[in-house]
Design a protein around this motif. Structure first.
Motif, PDB file in Angstrom:
ATOM      1  N   PHE A 400      40.164 107.604  90.684  1.00 38.65           N
ATOM      2  CA  PHE A 400      40.062 108.848  91.355  1.00 38.65           C
ATOM      3  C   PHE A 400      41.171 109.474  92.083  1.00 38.65           C
ATOM      4  N   VAL A 419      35.773 114.541  95.821  1.00 38.93           N
ATOM      5  CA  VAL A 419      36.400 113.208  96.434  1.00 38.93           C
ATOM      6  C   VAL A 419      37.314 113.785  97.458  1.00 38.93           C
ATOM      7  N   VAL A 422      40.861 108.935  98.974  1.00 40.35           N
ATOM      8  CA  VAL A 422      40.916 107.830  98.480  1.00 40.35           C
ATOM      9  C   VAL A 422      41.635 106.742  98.898  1.00 40.35           C
ATOM     10  N   ALA A 427      36.356 105.505  98.654  1.00 42.73           N
ATOM     11  CA  ALA A 427      36.548 106.596  98.474  1.00 42.73           C
ATOM     12  C   ALA A 427      35.575 107.446  99.514  1.00 42.73           C
TER      13      ALA A 427
END
Length: 470
Positions: A400, A419, A422, A427
């Motif tokens: 991610f 997102v 992270v 996340a």
């Protein structure tokens, strides 16, 4: 029941409604709907576009009662048989000279999932209510096909531990081809939840050896432990308007008649739902105000009716697919508008989140596709080696990054998420639409690849930012 507030017995519940949900998963055109039709007598391909294309596009469902003959001399698997969900009373074994009586072992709702790759979202919605699954593999194609692998990964993501493997279309291949297909299936399922499952060869269209599938469902899939004591809660996977064009609301001295309220369909995960119960549906109505802030207003209504197929119920228990008739405006329920909502007792519902912090696990490689180029079916024989070896045709799942856009499945709710942070295997996601969920709940993660979302991993909800409700 004399006392409608008493807890129903399991036998009483199983006689009237399905008490376990079993998904039918696998690649497109491998015979999933044909097997459901063979077991239940119901064709789950109902919509015009589905009939024209001869594929399942929306989640199909149908119920059946599974019986076993009480005569110890009745040979297996012939002593097992599936009957219509409406079967009642004494059922005599139809094997000549047996004379035994059939005893009800399971009352099952089969969840027929779409097998096409672009309908993976619908399959994941169906997986949200499954207690177990049948993995269907066609003997006339190499194993695994793309969605065979993706569907199996999806149900393992949802923590399904009991999977029956069925080898279909054995009537279309030679004995040697069937044996080669069998070995491919065993190699493919090795190391998965299905590795201990017996591979049952059948022909769904010819209705050959289907009693062996019934035996596996009765003996290899245990009944899930159910919670009848908690407040009821149901995952909504379908909703619809049952009124016909031209129906009008009629008022008289005896009350209103004519138009019916909307119907929510799904599976109860805990508790007992009864007619006349007051329930809340979350998130409910989701709008944006003049400042573009999300507003959430849960829907409250009363349970007008409960149904399992055409059987009307006074109460419904966990397991099986149930239709809940409500007093809601039918417009709010038409065309699956309530899918992804959670129905339950007011003041006992989970929070509604707009941001989630998740603990995630990603697949090593992308499932459900054959790579960037066209790949012949015979090359799938090396699928497992390619998937887990050092060299692979398949696309690796990248980690991610901030601003990645994902598709998440929380229960039966599907939505986009961005997102926003992270760190290691944690996340933080900002959701496009709010979800009603419990902390610790499992979710599926997908990322867009070549124009469609593909499953890339799974996660647990660690915490979230809840919305104030109107």
């Amino acid at each position: 029941m004399a006392n409608t507030n008493s807890q129903p017995t399991f036998a009483e519940a199983m006689e009237n409604q399905a008490t376990i949900n079993i998904g039918i998963i696998g690649h497109v055109a491998h015979g999933k709907s044909a097997l459901v039709r063979c077991l239940t007598g119901i064709n789950t391909i109902r919509f015009k576009q589905e009939r024209e294309r001869n594929i399942t596009m929306k989640i199909g469902y149908a119920n059946a009662k599974l019986y076993k003959c009480n005569n110890a001399l009745c040979p297996r698997p012939k002593c097992f048989k599936a009957y219509s969900s409406h079967t009642t009373g004494t059922v005599i074994c139809d094997r000549p000279t047996c004379g035994g009586q059939m005893q009800l072992v399971r009352h099952v709702s089969f969840v027929d999932c779409p097998g096409h790759d672009v309908l993976m979202q619908n399959m994941l919605n169906g997986a949200a209510v499954m207690d177990a699954a049948i993995l269907l593999v066609a003997a006339n194609e190499a194993c695994p096909q793309p969605q065979t692998a993706e569907h199996l990964a999806a149900v393992e993501t949802m923590n399904l531990q009991h999977i029956v493997v069925v080898q279909n279309k054995c009537d279309l291949v030679s004995k040697d081809q069937a044996a080669m297909s069998f070995n491919q299936i065993k190699q493919f399922t090795n190391g998965t939840s299905a590795q201990e499952s017996t591979v049952v060869p059948i022909s769904a269209e010819m209705e050959v050896n289907v009693d062996a599938v019934v035996e596996q469902l009765c003996q290899q899939i245990p009944m899930p432990v159910r919670d009848y004591a908690s407040d009821p809660r149901m995952v909504v996977i379908r909703s619809f308007d049952i009124n016909r064009p031209g129906d009008t609301l009629k008022l008289s001295g005896k009350g209103a008649s004519g138009l019916k309220g909307g119907v929510a369909g799904g599976s109860i995960t805990r508790g007992v739902l009864r007619v006349n119960d007051v329930v809340e549906i979350r998130p409910g109505l989701v709008t944006r105000d003049s400042n573009n802030h999300i507003r959430v207003r849960p829907l409250r209504t009363r349970v007008e009716s409960l149904g399992s197929e055409s059987t009307q119920l006074k109460f419904a228990v966990p397991g099986g697919l149930i239709g809940v008739g409500t007093l809601l405006d039918p417009f709010l329920c038409r065309q699956d508008k309530l899918v992804g909502n959670v129905l339950g007792k007011p003041d006992s519902m989970p929070k509604v989140f707009i941001e989630l912090t998740i603990h995630f696990t990603l697949l090593r490689r992308l499932l459900g596709i054959a790579g960037n180029d066209s790949v012949k079916e015979t090359q799938y024989e090396q699928y497992m080696q390619d998937n887990f070896g050092d060299s692979s045709r398949l696309t690796k799942v990248s980690k991610f990054k901030k601003h990645d856009v994902l598709q998440i499945n929380v229960g039966a709710c599907t939505g986009l998420a961005t997102v926003v942070g992270v760190k290691d295997d944690l996340a933080k996601l900002k959701l496009e639409r709010p979800v009603c969920a419990d902390i610790g709940e499992s979710i599926a993660l997908s990322r867009k690849f070549n124009g469609s979302f593909r499953l890339i991993g799974w996660a647990k909800i660690v915490k979230g930012k809840a919305l104030m409700l109107d």
